[in-house]
Design an enzyme around this catalytic site. Structure first.
Site, PDB file in Angstrom:
ATOM      1  N   ASP A 171       1.124  -1.291   0.309  1.00  7.71           N
ATOM      2  CA  ASP A 171      -0.104  -0.213  -0.253  1.00  7.71           C
ATOM      3  C   ASP A 171       0.558   1.460  -0.271  1.00  7.71           C
ATOM      4  OD1 ASP A 171      -2.354   1.471   0.152  1.00  7.71           O
ATOM      5  OD2 ASP A 171      -3.229   0.709   2.386  1.00  7.71           O
ATOM      6  N   ASP A 194     -10.864   1.687  -3.388  1.00  8.10           N
ATOM      7  CA  ASP A 194     -11.687   1.185  -1.446  1.00  8.10           C
ATOM      8  C   ASP A 194     -12.947   1.420  -2.185  1.00  8.10           C
ATOM      9  OD1 ASP A 194      -9.424   1.326  -0.591  1.00  8.10           O
ATOM     10  OD2 ASP A 194      -9.085   3.412   0.392  1.00  8.10           O
TER      11      ASP A 194
HETATM   12  C1  GLA Z   1      -6.104   1.763   2.239  1.00  7.52           C
HETATM   13  C2  GLA Z   1      -6.090   0.277   1.145  1.00  7.52           C
HETATM   14  C3  GLA Z   1      -7.039   0.102   2.117  1.00  7.52           C
HETATM   15  C4  GLA Z   1      -6.739  -0.909   3.550  1.00  7.52           C
HETATM   16  C5  GLA Z   1      -6.618   0.880   3.914  1.00  7.52           C
HETATM   17  C6  GLA Z   1      -5.483   0.565   5.714  1.00  7.52           C
HETATM   18  O1  GLA Z   1      -6.650   2.998   2.205  1.00  7.52           O
HETATM   19  O2  GLA Z   1      -6.649   1.135   0.104  1.00  7.52           O
HETATM   20  O3  GLA Z   1      -7.753  -1.239   1.167  1.00  7.52           O
HETATM   21  O4  GLA Z   1      -5.118  -1.411   3.094  1.00  7.52           O
HETATM   22  O5  GLA Z   1      -5.677   1.264   3.476  1.00  7.52           O
HETATM   23  O6  GLA Z   1      -5.154   1.320   6.147  1.00  7.52           O
END
Ligand code: GLA
Length: 777
Positions: free
Chosen positions: A506, A576
């Site tokens: 990430d 997301d």
């Molecule tokens: C980002 C990712 C999510 C999750 C969060 C965790 O937003 O896109 O899928 O992993 O971080 O903090």
């Protein structure tokens, strides 16, 4: 999908270069022995097709334009002997420069050793090499790509004054529908700055495109991708009027807001008809892409890095990232077929090329930070029951991280939550028959962390300016090799100790104060680029050390989903946004460039955590099923019927993914709005949509390589009164006289019927979704 067109060829008579294969031809011509002009990029031409450069090039130049004498030997001194004069402003250039007559946008802009910026580039020589020449430390094709024999043409240009030399590289392959281009810029000996103490050559680059192509006078539309967090990659179609039209970002990542992609098409082009020329950058940092329409209605299409400033010396070139150039004579479907082929066969590591992605269950929306060893084991158990094959332990497993305010950088296991460490957790998951994956965000550090306290000098920051936080975190300085080494050791340790075979990588903020505490003054302008080089180096080292681990690319969802990262990440967390309705457009737009198996798509609970919308479980399943499928929920919190729906979804996915890996993904419907962004303008939009044009219907299909099996998906998010949603016609079936049987209902359909009469979505009420699984008899 494998095609075997004519092999790649590269012909040159010393004045004209013709590159091509069964997909395209691309022709350049050296005019008057000095100007490298662009003659043609389009459908394949015969190798000896006559192309008269004058018909492409010469436009009577009005008096007020700066002109140069015409003729091989013409120079300013003896210009009366030249047959005529013409303006550089009217030439179609391969790599234009500003300042000596072409008033349009230069492909390279620089401050030369004497402080001036007017540049000229003239043809010098060319070389042809077998195989792929790539920009150093930047991604192009994998060594084990499956696109056939490769040839690289390098054309050398130089400023006659000796300031700058540019090498243009073109890679053409037997089975690649894309041509790859990149440039290398060096200072020449003539760039010596007499006033500089070292007497060194100094040329400061402000901009250097990866590709610039001058298209002839015509009417054009441009398609780009736009969005935001949770609304990534919606196609936008713009009528190209005179002037400059761009998308881009200086956020240090290819971003949620746009994508390193641009297509220029005929106004009439649709999903399946018309010409489309598209460029995508193999790069994950700041970029700019767009089109300039000049006074003659010519279109200069460009793509390249942005936010870069750096000096070059005779032995120290700047190499641009590579761009993939795709020509399609069959609309946007042909364009996407080409990108999908190149990504699958050339960019993704061979190991993952034909390995279907596993059904995933991710802890994030299931439990956020409320994790512990027991809950993970239970999630694995419940996940197995609905068909999951891989559990990903998301954020919250390390240090003191109980929310997003602390601990990034301190990658040691939280022993309160996981007293025995992660090894036994992974074992428990594997005992249920699932693979174990783990989330990390290595490029970041929380101000509230041991790492930051020990190494405040490891973040991107500007001296005497307070570093800006985003999501309560700072960006580590990956232009610093010590940071990259540290991260390699850190991630290696996590992988060894957790025994994870899957990493969700990430990156949850964009860059600010993009400067490096260890860089000297004149190197600060290249920090964002050197960061990306550091990132690629880190990922390349990790992939070599852990070849069995699949790295998923994520950046607050789809904030860094590009062909550069695709080199390292065979799967992305597309967004997301897990709401079924919102996802339709995101997946539709992402599919312009990315094949479906690279797009993570998880079914989440309702009401959706981002939109608050409640959609039926089957609609959520069908929305995700054609992609890299999974779950982002706690099965224990779902009702019995929905769990049964998920079981059915996982079964279908196991069936579908083998077909999808080698088959074609074809968009049938268009996103909402005035007929969909990549449909033709005006009323013609309905041609690519379910007839009835409710403005909200979408559809796509997966077609087996041999046409023996079809998975057709159609969605109608909102019901409308008194509306016949019409039929969904199925184009381009490989076998036209075939009969297909519906695997669920047993109903039989003639291919001709599917093509001309189509399928009816039916149903009533909001959130209609339907799958036809058709098998050829
Ligand atoms: C980002 C990712 C999510 C999750 C969060 C965790 O937003 O896109 O899928 O992993 O971080 O903090």
């Amino acid at each position: 999908m494998m095609v075997s067109p004519r092999v790649a060829e590269l012909r040159s008579d010393g004045r004209t270069f013709h590159l091509g294969n069964g997909y395209f031809s691309y022709v350049m011509h050296i005019l008057d022995g000095r100007y490298l002009t662009h003659l043609y990029w389009g459908a394949p031409l015969g190798w000896n097709a006559p192309l008269d450069p004058d018909s492409f090039i010469l436009v009577a130049a009005p008096e007020y334009l700066a002109t140069v004498p015409r003729g091989e030997d013409a120079t300013e001194g003896d210009w009366p002997r030249a047959q005529s004069r013409f303006s550089l402003d009217t030439l179609p250039f391969e790599y234009p420069v500003w300042g000596t007559g072409d008033q349009r946008r230069g492909a390279v802009e620089a401050t030369l050793g004497d402080g001036t910026g007017a540049m000229a580039l003239e043809y010098r020589s060319y070389e042809i090499h077998d195989g792929v020449r790539r920009p150093e430390d930047l991604p192009l094709l994998r060594d084990d790509h499956n696109l056939g024999g490769a040839t690289t043409l390098t054309v050398h240009l130089a400023d006659p004054r000796g300031d700058v030399a540019v090498a243009l590289h073109y890679v053409v392959l037997d089975r690649s529908p894309a041509l790859f281009r990149w440039a290398s810029i060096t200072a020449g000996e003539g760039s010596q700055d007499a006033s500089s103490r070292e007497g060194a050559s100094v040329v400061e680059i402000h901009r250097a495109e990866s590709a610039s192509v001058d298209l002839p006078t015509d009417h054009y539309d441009m398609v780009t991708l736009a969005g935001s967090w949770a609304r990534e990659r919606h196609p936008v179609r713009t009528v190209l009027t005179p002037g400059r039209h761009t998308v881009g970002t200086r956020a240090g990542a290819s971003s949620h807001q746009t994508s390193p992609f641009v297509a220029v098409c005929e106004p009439e082009s649709t999903e399946r008809t018309g010409e489309v020329r598209a460029m995508a950058l193999l790069y994950s940092g700041s970029f700019e892409a767009g089109a300039d329409v000049d006074q003659y209605g010519r279109c200069r299409m460009t793509i390249g890095i942005d936010g870069y400033r750096g000096t070059v010396a005779p032995d120290d070139p700047f190499q641009t990232p590579a761009a993939a150039l795709v020509y399609s004579g069959t609309g946007f479907t042909g364009m996407s077929d080409a990108f999908h082929t190149v990504v699958r066969e050339g960019i993704v590591a061979s190991r993952w090329r034909s390995t279907p992605r596993k059904t995933t269950i991710n802890t994030w929306e299931a439990m956020y930070f409320d994790l512990n060893a027991e809950r993970i084991a239970t999630l694995a158990q419940d996940g197995r029951k609905i068909g999951a094959e891989l559990l990903v332990l998301d954020d919250g497993w390390f240090s003191r991280r109980r929310d997003d305010t602390t601990s990034l950088g301190d990658w040691w296991v939280n022993r309160d939550l996981f007293p025995e460490g992660l090894g036994p957790v992974a074992d428990a998951v594997r005992q249920e028959g699932l693979e174990f994956g783990i989330w990390i965000e290595p490029e970041m550090v929380s101000p509230e962390s041991d790492l930051y306290r020990e190494h405040p000098e490891w973040i991107l920051r500007v001296d005497r300016r307070k570093p800006t936080q985003a999501r309560n975190q700072y960006t580590l300085d990956l232009s610093n090799p010590a940071v990259v080494d540290f991260l390699f050791e850190t991630v290696s340790t996590i992988l060894r100790e957790s025994t994870a075979t899957y990493v969700k990588w990430d990156m949850n903020r964009q860059m600010t104060e993009a400067a490096s505490p260890i860089s000297r003054r004149h190197d600060q302008g290249s920090v964002m680029h050197r960061y990306i080089l550091g990132l690629y180096d880190l990922m390349a080292r990790l992939i070599t050390a852990f070849p069995h681990v699949l790295f998923e690319g994520c950046a607050g969802g789809g904030g860094r989903m590009d062909l550069g990262l695709a080199h390292f990440a065979p799967r992305f967390w597309t967004s997301d946004q897990t709401d079924a309705v919102e996802r339709l457009d995101i997946q539709y737009g992402s599919s312009l460039v990315f094949p479906p198996e690279m797009m993570g798509a998880h079914v989440s609970t309702v009401p959706n955590h981002v939109t608050g919308r409640t959609t039926p479980a089957w609609t959520r399943v069908l929305t995700a099923l054609a992609f890299s499928y999974g779950y982002e929920l706690d099965p224990a919190e779902q009702n019995v019927e929905d769990r049964a729906t998920f079981v059915r979804g996982s079964e279908l996915y196991r069936r579908l993914r083998d077909v999808a890996m080698t088959g074609r993904f074809v968009r049938l419907g268009s996103p909402s709005g005035a007929g969909g962004a990549v449909s033709a303008n005006g009323g013609a939009a309905a041609r690519t949509m379910i007839a009835g044009g409710d403005g909200g219907s979408r559809a796509w299909m997966i077609v087996a390589d041999d046409g023996s099996e079809l998975f057709i998906f159609a969605f109608r998010p909102l019901a409308r009164p008194n509306e016949d949603p019409g039929a969904l016609r199925i184009p381009s079936l490989p076998v036209s006289d075939a009969i297909f049987r519906d695997a669920d209902t047993g109903r039989r359909y003639a291919a001709a019927h599917l093509r001309t009469r189509g399928l009816r979505l039916g149903g009533s009420g909001d959130f209609q979704a339907r799958l036809w699984h058709l098998i050829r008899e």
